[in-house]
Design an enzyme around this catalytic site. Structure first.
Site, PDB file in Angstrom:
ATOM      1  N   ASP A  80       3.502   0.011  -5.622  1.00  0.00           N
ATOM      2  CA  ASP A  80       4.321  -0.927  -4.924  1.00  0.00           C
ATOM      3  C   ASP A  80       5.583   0.018  -4.644  1.00  0.00           C
ATOM      4  O   ASP A  80       6.353   0.140  -5.811  1.00  0.00           O
ATOM      5  CB  ASP A  80       4.435  -2.147  -5.380  1.00  0.00           C
ATOM      6  CG  ASP A  80       5.373  -3.251  -4.415  1.00  0.00           C
ATOM      7  OD1 ASP A  80       5.791  -2.737  -3.380  1.00  0.00           O
ATOM      8  OD2 ASP A  80       5.024  -4.531  -4.603  1.00  0.00           O
ATOM      9  N   GLU A 286      -0.043  -4.484   0.444  1.00  0.00           N
ATOM     10  CA  GLU A 286       0.979  -4.895   1.018  1.00  0.00           C
ATOM     11  C   GLU A 286       1.360  -4.210   2.377  1.00  0.00           C
ATOM     12  O   GLU A 286       1.369  -2.866   2.346  1.00  0.00           O
ATOM     13  CB  GLU A 286       2.299  -4.850   0.203  1.00  0.00           C
ATOM     14  CG  GLU A 286       3.692  -5.510   0.788  1.00  0.00           C
ATOM     15  CD  GLU A 286       4.590  -5.482  -0.477  1.00  0.00           C
ATOM     16  OE1 GLU A 286       4.587  -4.894  -1.286  1.00  0.00           O
ATOM     17  OE2 GLU A 286       5.551  -6.427  -0.033  1.00  0.00           O
TER      18      GLU A 286
HETATM   19 CO    CO Z   1       7.178  -7.283  -1.349  1.00  0.00          CO
END
Ligand code: CO
Length: 301
Positions: A80, A286
């Site tokens: 991430d 994401e």
């Molecule tokens: Co985020």
């Protein structure tokens, strides 16, 4: 809202993601992966919007290597990372299976399909008077959870996507991964969708301290080391998250004392690692979208 900078951050994030996939292999130190991703971000003209999160298996989020981290990449690894241009952020994540596990691969596919289904749903809609028509956050949440469940897994219900604003990674609106019955409309702005899929119960709780911090208060602190650390953080990161590794690199090992002192004094908030409650594996995918009069654009595709 600076569309040009939002789109540029997204383009860089997209390049960084392609690069990251080429360097991530089993047994490569997480420290090396994080530093290479962050260096690539700067090489392409962006800045890391937060420390690269490299969370393995049941750790869902908020693991970033410390300055002396010895952990090697393995298992189900979630990457991430964020890119910002003058505080305008593209927030991104993907997951990789490093143990050739069928279950890991299915879990990754579940979070990827969930993200795709939500993006497809919103991308088709028009934007009228600054609002995306015929859709609200409970509907994207609904399709995310149903898609994950159709793969035989559970969404993590207490992790969610979020709205973003200038130098604000989470600016107030929650993009749920389930139908929470809150019918919030999507207004013009920047949003991250981030479904998490798990073989477990679908909840996370706080684990160990992460070494990832955020500036909360610039109130004065007397100690010269702590003050030096505070001045550096304020200037360099503003209100975006940063980590002890970055501060140690700049100021040296004494920065660890300063960070502790600043946390105790209320200047800094330290995030906890987020761990799946049943100890089960978690995948994450994401992307960031920009909603404007031009419609809905995935910035980091
Ligand atoms: Co985020």
């Amino acid at each position: 809202m600076n569309k040009e900078k939002i789109l540029k951050a997204g383009k860089i994030a997209s390049e960084v993601r392609k690069y990251a996939r080429t360097i991530i292999k089993k047994d490569v130190p997480l420290l090396e992966i994080a530093e290479k991703i962050e260096a690539k971000t700067e090489e392409l003209g962006g800045k890391p919007a937060f420390p690269v999160n490299l969370s393995i298996n049941n750790i869902s989020a908020h693991y970033t290597p410390s300055h002396d981290d010895k952990t090697l990449a393995h298992g189900l690894l979630k990457v991430d990372f964020g890119v910002h241009i003058d505080g305008w952020v593209a927030d991104n994540a993907f997951s990789v299976d490093l143990e050739n596990s069928e279950e890991n691969k299915k879990l990754i596919k579940a979070s990827e399909d969930a993200l795709d289904s939500a993006l497809k749903l919103i991308k088709d809609k028009g934007v009228v008077d600054g609002v995306v028509v015929d859709i609200s956050t409970n509907e994207t949440g609904d399709i995310i959870s149903k898609t994950i469940e159709s793969h035989g897994f559970s969404p993590i219900i207490n992790l969610s996507g979020h709205s973003m604003d200038n130098y604000e990674l989470h600016s107030g609106i929650t993009i749920p991964n389930v139908n929470d019955n809150r019918k919030i409309k999507f207004k013009e702005g920047v949003y991250a969708f981030e479904p998490f899929a798990t073989t477990g119960s679908g909840k996370v709780h706080d684990g160990k301290p992460s070494g990832i911090y955020e500036l909360k208060d610039t109130k004065n602190i007397r100690n010269p080391i702590s003050r030096e650390v505070l001045e550096f953080i304020t200037k360099e990161y503003n209100t975006l998250p940063f980590c002890s590794r970055w501060v140690v690199k700049k100021i040296g090992i004494k920065a660890l004392f300063g960070l502790k002192h600043l946390e105790d004094n209320g200047n800094l908030y330290q995030f906890a690692q987020l761990v799946e409650v049943a100890g089960s594996k978690v995948s994450q995918t994401e992307q960031t979208i920009l909603i404007s009069e031009d419609g809905v654009i995935v910035t980091s595709e």
